[in-house]
Design a protein around this motif. Sequence first.
Motif, short mmCIF file in Angstrom:
data_model
loop_
_atom_site.label_atom_id
_atom_site.label_comp_id
_atom_site.label_asym_id
_atom_site.label_seq_id
_atom_site.Cartn_x
_atom_site.Cartn_y
_atom_site.Cartn_z
N THR A 17 -12.76 -32.74 22.69
CA THR A 17 -12.54 -32.22 21.62
C THR A 17 -11.98 -31.28 21.60
O THR A 17 -11.28 -30.44 20.74
N VAL A 18 -11.44 -30.13 23.28
CA VAL A 18 -10.47 -29.00 22.90
C VAL A 18 -9.54 -29.09 23.22
O VAL A 18 -8.47 -28.59 22.32
N SER A 19 -8.81 -31.03 23.69
CA SER A 19 -7.58 -31.41 23.53
C SER A 19 -7.53 -31.38 22.22
O SER A 19 -5.94 -31.16 22.23
N ARG A 20 -8.03 -31.71 21.74
CA ARG A 20 -8.45 -32.28 19.88
C ARG A 20 -7.09 -30.75 18.95
O ARG A 20 -6.39 -30.90 18.38
N VAL A 21 -8.39 -29.68 19.54
CA VAL A 21 -8.22 -28.24 18.73
C VAL A 21 -6.72 -27.92 18.95
O VAL A 21 -6.16 -27.82 18.57
N LEU A 22 -6.59 -27.97 20.48
CA LEU A 22 -5.03 -28.10 21.13
C LEU A 22 -4.02 -28.47 20.48
O LEU A 22 -2.95 -27.63 20.02
N ASN A 23 -3.89 -29.37 19.56
CA ASN A 23 -2.42 -30.10 19.27
C ASN A 23 -3.59 -30.36 18.23
O ASN A 23 -2.17 -30.90 18.00
N ASN A 24 -4.04 -29.48 17.73
CA ASN A 24 -3.92 -29.85 16.32
C ASN A 24 -4.52 -31.61 15.20
O ASN A 24 -4.13 -32.01 14.30
N HIS A 25 -5.12 -32.38 16.54
CA HIS A 25 -6.00 -32.77 15.70
C HIS A 25 -6.55 -33.08 14.84
O HIS A 25 -7.67 -32.09 15.09
N PRO A 26 -6.79 -34.45 13.85
CA PRO A 26 -8.65 -34.31 12.99
C PRO A 26 -9.50 -34.72 13.61
O PRO A 26 -9.56 -34.97 15.47
N TYR A 27 -10.44 -34.91 12.94
CA TYR A 27 -12.15 -35.14 13.76
C TYR A 27 -12.67 -33.66 14.01
O TYR A 27 -13.38 -34.48 15.62
N VAL A 28 -12.31 -32.55 14.55
CA VAL A 28 -12.55 -31.73 14.59
C VAL A 28 -13.35 -31.02 13.64
O VAL A 28 -13.09 -30.31 12.82
N SER A 29 -15.05 -30.83 13.78
CA SER A 29 -15.42 -30.17 12.31
C SER A 29 -14.70 -28.77 12.70
O SER A 29 -14.43 -27.76 13.07
N LYS A 30 -15.21 -27.79 10.60
CA LYS A 30 -14.73 -27.02 10.61
C LYS A 30 -15.13 -25.98 11.76
O LYS A 30 -14.05 -24.97 12.59
N GLU A 31 -16.66 -25.70 11.90
CA GLU A 31 -17.19 -24.46 12.33
C GLU A 31 -16.68 -24.65 14.16
O GLU A 31 -16.62 -23.84 14.92
N LYS A 32 -16.79 -25.80 14.46
CA LYS A 32 -16.54 -26.68 16.11
C LYS A 32 -15.02 -26.43 16.78
O LYS A 32 -14.76 -25.13 17.51
N ARG A 33 -14.09 -26.33 15.46
CA ARG A 33 -12.85 -26.31 15.99
C ARG A 33 -12.43 -23.91 15.42
O ARG A 33 -11.61 -23.34 16.64
N GLU A 34 -13.23 -23.03 15.08
CA GLU A 34 -13.34 -21.95 14.92
C GLU A 34 -13.51 -20.94 16.00
O GLU A 34 -13.22 -20.40 16.78
N GLN A 35 -15.00 -21.96 16.12
CA GLN A 35 -15.88 -21.91 18.03
C GLN A 35 -14.75 -21.99 18.98
O GLN A 35 -14.33 -20.59 19.85
#
Length: 329
Positions: A17-35
């Motif tokens: 999930t962290v890797s997805r955020v770092l690479n700007n991938h989808p499938y991560v909720s807005k709340e988790k992404r912001e956290q």
Amino acid sequence: MTKISEIAKMCNVSKTTVSRVLNNHPYVSKEKREQILKVIEELDYAPSSLARNFRTNKTQTIALSVPRFDHPFFAQLVKGVSLAALENDYKVLIFQTFYDSKNELDVMGKLKNREVDGVILGALENEWNVIKPYLKYGPILLCNEYHHSASIPIIGYDEFEATYKAVNHLIKKGHRKIGFCYDTSYSQAQGQRKEGFIKALADNDLLHNDDWIFGHGFNIEDGFRICDEIVKLKEKPTALFTGNDQVAAGIIKKTTTLGYKIPECLAIVGYDNQSICQVTTPTITTIDIPIMELGQCTVIELIKYFNDDLELKRDIIKLPTKLKIREST
């Protein structure tokens, strides 16, 4: 150094999930992404670009090959390429070939070894059949050069048309004995200029004189040499298309030192519209070309083949040129 596993633990999420955020991938909720982004910012985390490159098989790096970057034309080209690359999150590796075909192949080796994502050739030192096999490793574009059969994008100017209008300008000024300068005989772009020169003469019922064709014209010192060659001629040209502002400046300096007047004894036309055109006496008539735009346009064209999975194919892009008339004609 902070690791992805530590960020994941603090956010109570998986490393994926962290890797997805770092690479700007989808499938991560807005709340988790912001956290996750908040924790990343607090920890001042910087992901390893080398590791990212291994994952994506991209280096975010472009190779630019030029004969030499201490020449004003290539210095501006480097600047245009570098600015456009930075604006698109790419780095530029600059290689000087010094007109050596082996050095150009070293650049191709960088592409083969996946050290760069693509190559911009600011000149062409090898035969195209030597360069062509490297296309399987990544995109290659020609910039400021031409080849009649290269199956890649070619970004430059209409060399034929630019030379034609420069020579036609000299003819309209009353000149009938016109010379021509070039740098390398194997450059097809220089060949197009010569064709424009000969066509302008032919359209006005004039013939070119081989004694008035001067090669290896790159810089001011070559201008001095060409001036010496002209002075030795029994029948001299009254006008000269130099194809290079540095050469034009050298010829003007040497001829005036020898007591000849410009343009009364020898009219001069340069090429590039470099700053030197405005500080010589007399100032230099030249062909104005958008060098910065050339570099920027080439980078944008190259990046298309990184992002859109496009098939590389022949595409000739010609930027506009104009005659800038000053005192030397």
